[in-house]
Scaffold this motif. Structure first.
Motif, short mmCIF file in Angstrom:
data_model
loop_
_atom_site.label_atom_id
_atom_site.label_comp_id
_atom_site.label_asym_id
_atom_site.label_seq_id
_atom_site.Cartn_x
_atom_site.Cartn_y
_atom_site.Cartn_z
N LYS A 154 0.84 -1.19 0.00
CA LYS A 154 0.00 0.00 0.00
C LYS A 154 0.88 1.24 0.00
CE LYS A 154 -0.62 0.45 4.95
NZ LYS A 154 -0.91 1.75 5.49
N ALA A 194 -3.44 -3.50 -2.04
CA ALA A 194 -3.59 -4.45 -3.15
C ALA A 194 -2.30 -5.22 -3.41
CB ALA A 194 -3.98 -3.69 -4.41
N LYS A 232 -6.07 2.14 -6.06
CA LYS A 232 -6.14 0.71 -5.73
C LYS A 232 -5.16 0.37 -4.62
CE LYS A 232 -9.21 -0.22 -8.79
NZ LYS A 232 -10.58 -0.36 -8.34
N ALA A 245 -3.44 -8.20 -8.23
CA ALA A 245 -4.73 -7.50 -8.21
C ALA A 245 -4.66 -6.21 -9.02
CB ALA A 245 -5.15 -7.20 -6.77
#
Length: 88
Positions: free
Chosen positions: A2, A49, A44, A53
């Motif tokens: 992240k 993620a 995202k 992904a």
């Protein structure tokens, strides 16, 4: 993975700009421009993620091939790592 705490994206006109906030603004004096794809991936990454992904999301949103999406995601993540903006 992240985005590290202390960074947000603001939209200035048609540009997406990453800026440090809070304590991060005391340590860093920078702005990073993102294109539309970068802003999409940044969003995202706010949800913690995986690389897979992100690739899947890019393929779905932009209708690109798996190879193109994987290369684009890898390039974006490399740039975030180089700027020390990624928590892994």
């Amino acid at each position: 993975m992240k985005i590290k705490d202390g960074f947000i994206v603001n939209k200035v006109g048609s540009q997406h700009v990453v800026v440090p906030v809070g304590e991060a603004s005391m340590e860093r004096h920078c702005m990073i421009r993102l294109n539309g794809t970068g802003a999409f991936l940044w969003e995202k990454l706010g949800a913690n993620a995986t690389e897979d992904a992100l690739v899947q999301a890019l393929q779905t949103e932009y209708a690109v091939s798996g190879d193109t999406a994987r290369a684009d995601v890898a390039d974006f993540l490399d740039k975030l790592r180089a700027a020390d903006l990624l928590d892994e």
